[in-house]
Design an enzyme around this catalytic site. Sequence first.
Site, PDB file in Angstrom:
ATOM      1  CG  ASP A  67      -2.649   9.617  26.043  1.00  0.00           C
ATOM      2  OD1 ASP A  67      -2.734   9.736  27.279  1.00  0.00           O
ATOM      3  OD2 ASP A  67      -1.955   8.751  25.510  1.00  0.00           O
ATOM      4  CG  HIS A  90      -5.277  11.720  30.214  1.00  0.00           C
ATOM      5  ND1 HIS A  90      -4.724  10.650  29.567  1.00  0.00           N
ATOM      6  CD2 HIS A  90      -6.611  11.473  30.239  1.00  0.00           C
ATOM      7  CE1 HIS A  90      -5.672   9.806  29.225  1.00  0.00           C
ATOM      8  NE2 HIS A  90      -6.830  10.286  29.626  1.00  0.00           N
TER       9      HIS A  90
END
Length: 120
Positions: A67, A90
Amino acid sequence: MNCADVELSQFSSKNSPQMHIAVCQSSKVHLTQLTITAPWDSPNTDGVHVDRSQDVRVTRSTIGTGDDCVSIGPGSRFVTVDGIVCGPGHGVRYQEMGYKLTIRSLLPSAFSIYHALQEE
């Protein structure tokens, strides 16, 4: 939560089922020389999550998760991310009142968010 004048240095976290480090309602926090890892396909494994906090610095760290490497939530001000090796993940995500900013690649230079709140 609700901490002030905190330094976390040379800390490692591997394969956390959720976010690895959460800084909530805190001030004057310095996170440095972190090593955070999780598989690229692991959901909700933010490396560092900052929420409703101010004067937070994340520096000289390696963060690779499924993430966000660093997520900055609502109510956070004066957050600096500097010298981070990010990936997989990300990047750095900033979200405030419906606005979202994602920075996917970081160079070894400072990235800062200065957010001024106006009280009515």
